[in-house]
Design a protein around this motif. Structure first.
Motif, PDB file in Angstrom:
ATOM      1  N   PRO A 184       4.537  -5.214   0.654  1.00 57.39           N
ATOM      2  CA  PRO A 184       3.855  -5.464   1.935  1.00 57.39           C
ATOM      3  C   PRO A 184       2.583  -6.274   1.761  1.00 57.39           C
ATOM      4  CG  PRO A 184       3.440  -3.220   1.189  1.00 57.39           C
ATOM      5  CD  PRO A 184       4.448  -3.799   0.238  1.00 57.39           C
ATOM      6  N   LEU A 203      -4.882  -6.009   7.377  1.00 58.94           N
ATOM      7  CA  LEU A 203      -5.192  -4.646   7.807  1.00 58.94           C
ATOM      8  C   LEU A 203      -6.438  -4.073   7.115  1.00 58.94           C
ATOM      9  CD1 LEU A 203      -1.551  -3.211   7.802  1.00 58.94           C
ATOM     10  CD2 LEU A 203      -2.768  -4.373   9.656  1.00 58.94           C
ATOM     11  N   SER A 244       6.024  -6.464  10.796  1.00 59.65           N
ATOM     12  CA  SER A 244       5.996  -7.820  10.237  1.00 59.65           C
ATOM     13  C   SER A 244       6.850  -7.982   9.005  1.00 59.65           C
ATOM     14  CB  SER A 244       4.549  -8.239   9.940  1.00 59.65           C
ATOM     15  OG  SER A 244       3.924  -7.327   9.060  1.00 59.65           O
ATOM     16  N   LEU A 280      -0.886  -6.492   3.016  1.00 60.07           N
ATOM     17  CA  LEU A 280      -1.824  -5.622   3.713  1.00 60.07           C
ATOM     18  C   LEU A 280      -3.143  -6.311   4.027  1.00 60.07           C
ATOM     19  CD1 LEU A 280      -1.178  -2.450   1.512  1.00 60.07           C
ATOM     20  CD2 LEU A 280      -0.198  -2.958   3.759  1.00 60.07           C
ATOM     21  N   LEU A 309      -2.128   5.269   2.682  1.00 64.44           N
ATOM     22  CA  LEU A 309      -0.922   4.778   2.035  1.00 64.44           C
ATOM     23  C   LEU A 309      -0.755   5.410   0.662  1.00 64.44           C
ATOM     24  CD1 LEU A 309      -1.206   0.951   2.813  1.00 64.44           C
ATOM     25  CD2 LEU A 309       0.011   2.705   4.123  1.00 64.44           C
ATOM     26  N   GLN A 337      -1.161   7.053  11.203  1.00 63.49           N
ATOM     27  CA  GLN A 337      -2.242   6.697  10.296  1.00 63.49           C
ATOM     28  C   GLN A 337      -3.544   7.310  10.786  1.00 63.49           C
ATOM     29  OE1 GLN A 337      -2.055   5.074   7.436  1.00 63.49           O
ATOM     30  NE2 GLN A 337       0.158   4.719   7.623  1.00 63.49           N
ATOM     31  N   VAL A 367       2.827   1.361  11.072  1.00 66.35           N
ATOM     32  CA  VAL A 367       3.581   0.390  10.281  1.00 66.35           C
ATOM     33  C   VAL A 367       5.030   0.856  10.285  1.00 66.35           C
ATOM     34  CG1 VAL A 367       3.885  -0.694   8.028  1.00 66.35           C
ATOM     35  CG2 VAL A 367       1.593  -0.085   8.812  1.00 66.35           C
ATOM     36  N   ASP A 405       3.156  -2.507  13.720  1.00 62.99           N
ATOM     37  CA  ASP A 405       3.275  -3.583  12.735  1.00 62.99           C
ATOM     38  C   ASP A 405       4.699  -3.594  12.170  1.00 62.99           C
ATOM     39  OD1 ASP A 405       3.159  -5.414  10.699  1.00 62.99           O
ATOM     40  OD2 ASP A 405       1.457  -4.507   9.656  1.00 62.99           O
ATOM     41  N   LEU A 448      -6.133   3.225   6.905  1.00 62.17           N
ATOM     42  CA  LEU A 448      -4.778   3.495   6.481  1.00 62.17           C
ATOM     43  C   LEU A 448      -4.750   4.603   5.431  1.00 62.17           C
ATOM     44  CD1 LEU A 448      -3.462  -0.162   6.001  1.00 62.17           C
ATOM     45  CD2 LEU A 448      -3.109   1.321   7.984  1.00 62.17           C
ATOM     46  N   LYS A 487       8.350  -2.934   6.127  1.00 54.30           N
ATOM     47  CA  LYS A 487       6.969  -2.837   5.653  1.00 54.30           C
ATOM     48  C   LYS A 487       6.539  -1.387   5.504  1.00 54.30           C
ATOM     49  CE  LYS A 487       2.393  -4.874   6.451  1.00 54.30           C
ATOM     50  NZ  LYS A 487       1.633  -5.852   7.252  1.00 54.30           N
ATOM     51  N   SER A 488       7.100  -0.480   6.307  1.00 54.37           N
ATOM     52  CA  SER A 488       6.735   0.933   6.199  1.00 54.37           C
ATOM     53  C   SER A 488       7.231   1.543   4.891  1.00 54.37           C
ATOM     54  CB  SER A 488       7.300   1.734   7.381  1.00 54.37           C
ATOM     55  OG  SER A 488       8.708   1.893   7.274  1.00 54.37           O
ATOM     56  N   THR A 515       8.422  -7.695   5.015  1.00 52.43           N
ATOM     57  CA  THR A 515       7.900  -8.031   3.690  1.00 52.43           C
ATOM     58  C   THR A 515       8.473  -9.329   3.133  1.00 52.43           C
ATOM     59  OG1 THR A 515       9.632  -6.706   2.609  1.00 52.43           O
ATOM     60  CG2 THR A 515       7.542  -5.597   3.087  1.00 52.43           C
TER      61      THR A 515
END
Length: 438
Positions: free
Chosen positions: A324, A329, A167, A326, A336, A370, A377, A165, A334, A381-382, A169
């Motif tokens: 992010p 997802l 993608s 989320l 996080l 994860q 991710v 991922d 996850l 975004k990570s 932010t």
């Protein structure tokens, strides 16, 4: 670090054989993941929500990066490009976002080994496992990932052996309100609230010329917009600028004397000078509570020193940072960090209260793994809500992950990265290479 965390991908059954790795996002880090997979001989597919590759970069393409070319080109991408005769731009030159796309990302995406695997105008709206929601465990790792895709009016699904991922932010800004929720009345005036880094002197000029604009935020994307508006005001009578910050001072815009990103070091001083000369009105310690429409403009209602205060303006620029998204997802397992929303093992390494961009330790697959085996991710975004991200960091992330996917544990674990010394960071994030850690 446990032995399990450092183990190569486990043996899978035939359900995963022949499936590609899915990459979400065709920005700089997503395309770098593709280049690494090309070198590893691993099949992949890319899903990009925008109508063109690097669509988010295009939105702030008028902005010149703080980092020179030598820091924004991925090593694997450079290798596959140079095989076609591509020449690296002048290493010390500072590209704009559009130049980054035109001279690097677009040629990379056009390579035969990558172009046919890119699907633009395709938004990933959900990720799960085939036949399993997040509560089911038995044989979970043997089940392919399922990505639900929306393209135009059509919704389809695609399967993958692993998911990266990338993608970003940029499409999910922080709220204007201090509590993290949209201010009361936001929907009523949403068309008058602009995303961070509008093209004030170009595409969006008519929106700001001769109007009163209020920029909310204390980071470098706010500074860029304030400086552009000040330039506009020199040639457009009636253009007024107010700068709203929540704290007493904009420490987030401050950079230290040893900041090696020299193009960024003077931003705060330039904005302070404009405030001192009256070109910019500064409204500090103002915490927005509500918005309402006033004629053709916006009224901001906020708390200042315990009192309710109103501020009227024509346009608002939200430069409060990013976080992010989320939502796609929900069915992925996850782990996080509860504060910055970064992968839990990565979060202590990027805490903006402790680290600047240059002090973040190199990290790779081990910190990004994860509970959902094979899901990662990466990129901005990570880092969740932390602004300490550099493109070079994202490039090393995907190099390590693709090595792990190839079963090359030694290469995946040998994480190395040299970063420049950079200035003060904070939780007011901005797009990669544009914010605190440009």
């Amino acid at each position: 670090m446990t032995l399990t965390e450092l183990s190569p991908p486990r043996t899978r059954d035939d359900r995963l054989t022949g499936l590609p790795v899915a990459i979400i996002g065709a920005g700089p880090v997503g395309l770098a993941a593709a280049a690494n997979l090309v070198e590893r001989g691993i099949d992949f597919v890319i899903f990009e929500a925008g109508e063109s590759i690097a669509h988010s970069v295009d939105q702030w393409g008028h902005v010149r990066l703080f980092s020179p070319w030598k820091l924004v080109v991925d090593p694997a991408s450079r290798r596959v490009l140079e095989e076609t005769g591509w020449q690296h731009p002048e290493p010390e030159a500072l590209p704009t976002g559009l130049e980054l796309v035109e001279h690097y990302l677009a040629p990379l995406a056009a390579l035969d080994s990558i172009a046919a695997r890119i699907n633009t105008g395709t938004e990933v709206v959900g990720v799960s496992r085939e036949g399993m929601d997040r509560t089911r465990t038995a044989n979970r790792e043997a089940a392919p990932f399922v990505l639900r895709l929306r393209t135009g009016d059509t919704t389809i699904e695609s399967t993958a052996r692993a998911v990266i991922d990338a993608s970003g932010t940029y499409r999910s800004p922080n709220s204007l309100a201090s509590n993290g929720l949209d201010p009361l009345g936001f929907d009523e005036v949403a068309n008058l609230v602009h995303h961070a880094l509008p093209d004030v002197l170009g595409r969006d000029r008519a929106q700001f010329a001769g109007r009163h604009t209020t920029v909310v935020g204390a980071g470098h994307s706010a500074a860029n917009t304030l400086l552009a508006l000040a330039t506009l005001a020199e040639s457009e009578p009636g253009t007024r600028i107010t700068w709203v910050i929540r704290s007493a001072s904009a420490v987030r815009m401050t950079t230290s004397a040893d900041d090696e990103l020299t193009a960024r070091a003077s931003l705060g001083a330039r904005v302070d000078h404009l405030v001192a000369t009256g070109a910019i009105e500064k409204l500090d310690r103002f915490e927005i509570i509500a918005l309402s429409r006033q004629a053709d403009g916006v009224r901001l209602v906020g708390s200042r020193n315990g009192d309710l205060v109103e501020h009227d303006t024509d346009r608002v620029v939200n430069a409060t940072g990013f976080r992010p998204d989320l939502s796609m997802l929900r069915e992925v397992r996850l782990d996080l960090d509860e504060i910055v929303e970064a992968p839990a093992r990565l979060a202590p390494l990027i805490d903006p209260n402790v680290h600047t961009c240059g002090t973040v330790e190199p990290h790779g697959f081990a910190e990004l793994q994860q509970p959902e085996h094979g899901f990662f991710v990466v990129g901005m975004k990570s880092y969740g809500r932390a602004p300490t991200f550099l493109l070079a960091t994202g490039y090393e992330q995907v190099r390590s992950i693709t090595a792990w996917l190839a079963g090359d544990l030694a290469a995946a674990s040998a994480v190395q990265l040299t970063l420049l010394a950079t200035g003060v960071c904070s939780t007011d994030a901005a797009p990669a290479e544009l914010g605190c850690c440009g």
